[in-house]
Structures are given as structure tokens and as C-alpha cells.
Motif scaffolding. Structure first.
Motif, mmCIF file in Angstrom:
data_model
loop_
_atom_site.group_PDB
_atom_site.id
_atom_site.type_symbol
_atom_site.label_atom_id
_atom_site.label_comp_id
_atom_site.label_asym_id
_atom_site.label_seq_id
_atom_site.Cartn_x
_atom_site.Cartn_y
_atom_site.Cartn_z
ATOM 1 N N GLU A 64 2.765 -5.826 -10.913
ATOM 2 C CA GLU A 64 2.833 -4.551 -10.193
ATOM 3 C C GLU A 64 1.502 -4.286 -9.482
ATOM 4 O O GLU A 64 0.437 -4.467 -10.043
ATOM 5 C CB GLU A 64 3.133 -3.416 -11.177
ATOM 6 N N GLY A 65 1.586 -3.891 -8.221
ATOM 7 C CA GLY A 65 0.393 -3.595 -7.447
ATOM 8 C C GLY A 65 -0.365 -4.834 -6.982
ATOM 9 O O GLY A 65 -1.556 -4.747 -6.688
ATOM 10 N N ASP B 215 -1.710 -4.000 -1.840
ATOM 11 C CA ASP B 215 -1.878 -2.558 -1.645
ATOM 12 C C ASP B 215 -2.044 -2.268 -0.167
ATOM 13 O O ASP B 215 -2.761 -2.989 0.542
ATOM 14 C CB ASP B 215 -3.092 -2.044 -2.419
ATOM 15 N N GLN C 124 8.507 -5.324 -4.165
ATOM 16 C CA GLN C 124 7.550 -4.227 -4.093
ATOM 17 C C GLN C 124 7.319 -3.861 -2.625
ATOM 18 O O GLN C 124 7.263 -4.733 -1.763
ATOM 19 C CB GLN C 124 6.209 -4.617 -4.725
ATOM 20 N N GLN D 271 5.236 -0.665 -0.103
ATOM 21 C CA GLN D 271 4.510 0.581 0.131
ATOM 22 C C GLN D 271 4.585 0.904 1.626
ATOM 23 O O GLN D 271 4.733 0.011 2.463
ATOM 24 C CB GLN D 271 3.043 0.453 -0.291
ATOM 25 N N LYS E 195 0.636 8.083 0.866
ATOM 26 C CA LYS E 195 1.115 6.720 0.665
ATOM 27 C C LYS E 195 2.464 6.791 -0.032
ATOM 28 O O LYS E 195 2.642 7.511 -1.018
ATOM 29 C CB LYS E 195 0.140 5.904 -0.181
ATOM 30 N N TYR F 28 5.543 5.005 -2.072
ATOM 31 C CA TYR F 28 5.942 3.879 -2.901
ATOM 32 C C TYR F 28 7.456 3.707 -2.804
ATOM 33 O O TYR F 28 8.165 4.534 -2.217
ATOM 34 C CB TYR F 28 5.484 4.090 -4.339
ATOM 35 N N LEU F 29 7.939 2.642 -3.378
ATOM 36 C CA LEU F 29 9.342 2.271 -3.198
ATOM 37 C C LEU F 29 10.289 3.415 -3.562
ATOM 38 O O LEU F 29 11.209 3.754 -2.808
ATOM 39 C CB LEU F 29 9.643 1.028 -4.045
ATOM 40 N N HIS F 30 10.036 4.063 -4.702
ATOM 41 C CA HIS F 30 10.934 5.123 -5.141
ATOM 42 C C HIS F 30 10.754 6.414 -4.336
ATOM 43 O O HIS F 30 11.593 7.312 -4.430
ATOM 44 C CB HIS F 30 10.746 5.392 -6.636
ATOM 45 N N ASP F 31 9.670 6.521 -3.562
ATOM 46 C CA ASP F 31 9.535 7.655 -2.648
ATOM 47 C C ASP F 31 10.472 7.509 -1.457
ATOM 48 O O ASP F 31 10.880 8.494 -0.842
ATOM 49 C CB ASP F 31 8.095 7.767 -2.124
#
Length: 333
Positions: free
Chosen positions: A142-143, A146, A239, A241, A267, A269-272
Motif C-alpha cells: 500500500e502506498g 504517491d 491502487q 490516486q 488528494k 484516494y481510490l475510495h474517494d
């Protein structure tokens, strides 16, 4: 015994909905494929929009278009806020009836018809502006990359995670003047660069596909396409962004109005961008690494190639469909 009335409708219908979505993208692909190579991108897009809108009339949802062809005064159908479907669970709809209109018009690879569904309120409401994006595939820490890191650092981090050399990494980006610095720094780091004229949804998905030929997708493209890509990446466990990019105060204000009190420049993220239970379907119009295009063996038959996914099960299906346009014979009297 289980009482069917106590089971939420979405759990009952989402598998069928995934297959219904394929019929929607197939209809748009067959309609737009007629214009392949004819140099008329607006006609190709119009045919896809009309076919997709008609196909939605048979889908058992209470749908609202949140990512579509533009505002109501800009598009005759599949506009933001339009209600579609024949009734059923409340869903948000993201569409790109023909992703890669220029690709279709010039008979170049990777033109797709694309639809994603999510439970009501689970898609980012994004205006038709640019979004900065970075995407990698599944099975990575994860990450590992970036959005705010340099492209060189991202490539080195990704290569380390994949236990490969930076020289093995392939960065994919749209071939635009605004990406000249990104491309130069990627090559300076030792990576290879794949440039596309159009079609960044397919490029983002390619990071998650075995044999897709893309390790990292980066750069700026359309925000609506970013939401569609996020829906697919959710299903494929990759993943992603993103961040909305504003050219003027009017765009910033429009994004602020759609952000429900959140910072529109944050910024993402995927779930945003795509959360909850998500369904995604795409059908090839012209052949590319992801999907074959529409094939017409004869005047009365067509063959389509689609990909359909569900985030709930993380199942990815490739579907080849054979279509007949022969009129049905009348039954004997």
C-alpha cells in the motif's frame, strides 16, 4: 428457510446487473463500430450515446447519471442528473459511451464503450475538468507510489516492490505537451515510456491486467474518465490516486459545489472516487491490448468482446458475445 423479503435487493440483483451492463456496453459498441475509420468522431459518439441510452431502459435500476455526457443543457441524453433504468435499486451511473472518439474515427486501438454502477452517493461527483492521476496494479505494498512524489522516486519504489529494475518499468501517459517533463524525467530514471493519443481508461486498467504491458499510469486526463478508471481499479484491487486540476475560478467553484463541503483540491484516494459495491463493464470498439474490437463476419452478425467486474467478489470476466441481426421467422400458422 431464508425469507427472500429480508435480503437487501442489491445482494439479490448485483450479479444479474453485472451481466445487464454488458448488454449496455455491447449495444453502444456495435452502434459506434459502424463509424470506425470514417473520420467522423461526432457521429460515432452520437451513435454510441443513443444506443447506450436505449439499452438502459431495460436495466432494472433506479439510476441517476453522475458522470456523463455533460450538463443537461450540453447533452441531449446521458447528461448529469438524468434518470435511467426501468426501476430497482438506487444506483449512481458513470458512463463514457465512446472512450476514444478519435481512436474510433481513425480506426486506432483501444476505443471502448464504458459503464460503471455504484450504490447511490458512492461515486465522486466530478465536473468535466482535468484530473491528475497515478495508477498501479494489484499485489503491491500500500502506498508504493504517491501522487506527490517525483516520477523517478515512484518508478524506483515500484521497481523495488516488483523485484525488477527501473529499466524494466513501463510508464504509460497521454501524448500531450503538458506531459513533456513527466516523460523526460521517467526516461532519465531509466524507464520506458508508452505514449497514447487517447484512451486513458484502458491505459489505467492495463496496469492491473496480466500482459497489459503497463507498470505505471501517470499524468493528467479527464476527471470523468478518472472516476470510471477508479471503478475498474477497485474491482481489480489496484491502487490509484488523483487530484482535480482547475484552470479558473469557475471550475473551482463548480467543483466546490459538487464536493459536499470537502476540499475540492484534496488528494483523492481510490475510495474517494468509487466506494461501496461497484460494477464495471467495457466493450471493445477497436482492437487493443485490453479487448478485441467489434467484428462483423457478415452483414447480419457481429461478435463483441467485453470485460465485466464486480468489486464485491473481485471477479473479472471476459465475455465474447455473438449477435444476430436476422429478423425472427414468423411462427407457422
Amino acid at each position: 428457510m431464508i425469507d427472500p423479503q429480508n435480503i437487501p435487493p442489491y445482494r439479490v440483483t448485483d450479479r444479474n446487473l453485472a451481466l445487464e451492463l454488458v448488454r449496455v456496453t455491447e449495444a453502444a459498441a456495435i452502434a459506434s463500430a459502424h463509424w470506425t475509420g470514417r473520420g467522423q468522431k461526432n457521429e460515432a459518439d452520437g451513435a454510441a450515446v443513443q444506443a447506450m441510452r436505449a439499452a438502459f431502459d431495460t436495466v432494472a435500476i433506479d439510476g441517476i447519471v453522475t458522470i456523463g455526457e455533460g450538463e443537461m443543457d450540453e447533452a441531449p441524453m446521458l447528461y448529469i442528473g438524468e434518470k435511467v433504468g426501468s426501476g430497482g435499486p438506487a444506483m449512481d451511473i458513470a458512463v463514457d459511451p465512446l472512450e476514444g472518439t478519435n481512436l474510433c474515427a481513425k480506426s486506432l486501438p483501444n476505443a471502448l464503450t464504458v459503464v460503471a454502477l455504484a450504490e447511490r452517493g458512492k461515486f465522486l461527483h466530478a465536473p468535466d475538468i482535468y484530473m491528475e492521476k497515478i495508477v498501479v496494479g494489484p499485489d503491491l505494498p500500500e502506498g508504493v507510489v504517491d501522487l506527490d512524489a517525483s516520477i523517478g522516486n515512484n518508478l524506483r519504489s515500484l521497481a523495488k516492490a516488483k523485484k525488477r529494475n527501473v529499466s524494466d518499468m513501463v510508464l504509460c501517459a497521454l501524448d500531450r505537451e503538458r506531459h513533456e517533463e513527466l516523460i523526460a524525467y521517467a526516461r532519465e530514471a531509466g524507464a520506458r515510456v508508452m505514449l497514447l493519443s487517447d484512451g486513458d481508461v484502458a491505459a489505467a486498467i492495463a496496469t492491473c491486467v496480466d500482459g497489459g504491458g503497463v507498470d505505471l499510469y501517470a499524468g493528467s486526463g479527464g476527471a470523468p474518465e478518472g472516476v470510471l478508471a477508479a471503478a475498474a481499479i477497485r474491482c481489480m484491487e489496484g491502487q490509484m490516486q488523483g487530484r482535480l486540476l482547475f484552470e479558473d475560478d469557475t471550475q473551482r467553484q463548480r467543483a466546490r459545489e459538487m464536493a459536499n463541503g470537502l476540499d475540492p483540491a484534496r488528494k483523492l484516494y481510490l475510495h474517494d472516487m468509487a466506494s461501496g459495491n461497484v460494477l464495471f463493464s467495457a466493450t471493445g470498439v477497436t482492437s487493443g491490448p485490453l479487448l478485441k474490437g467489434v467484428e462483423r463476419p457478415s452483414a447480419t452478425r457481429a461478435r463483441t468482446h467485453s470485460i465485466v467486474m464486480r468489486s464485491k467478489s473481485r471477479t473479472v470476466r471476459y465475455i465474447e458475445s455473438h449477435h444476430s441481426f436476422k429478423p425472427q421467422a414468423e411462427p407457422a400458422s
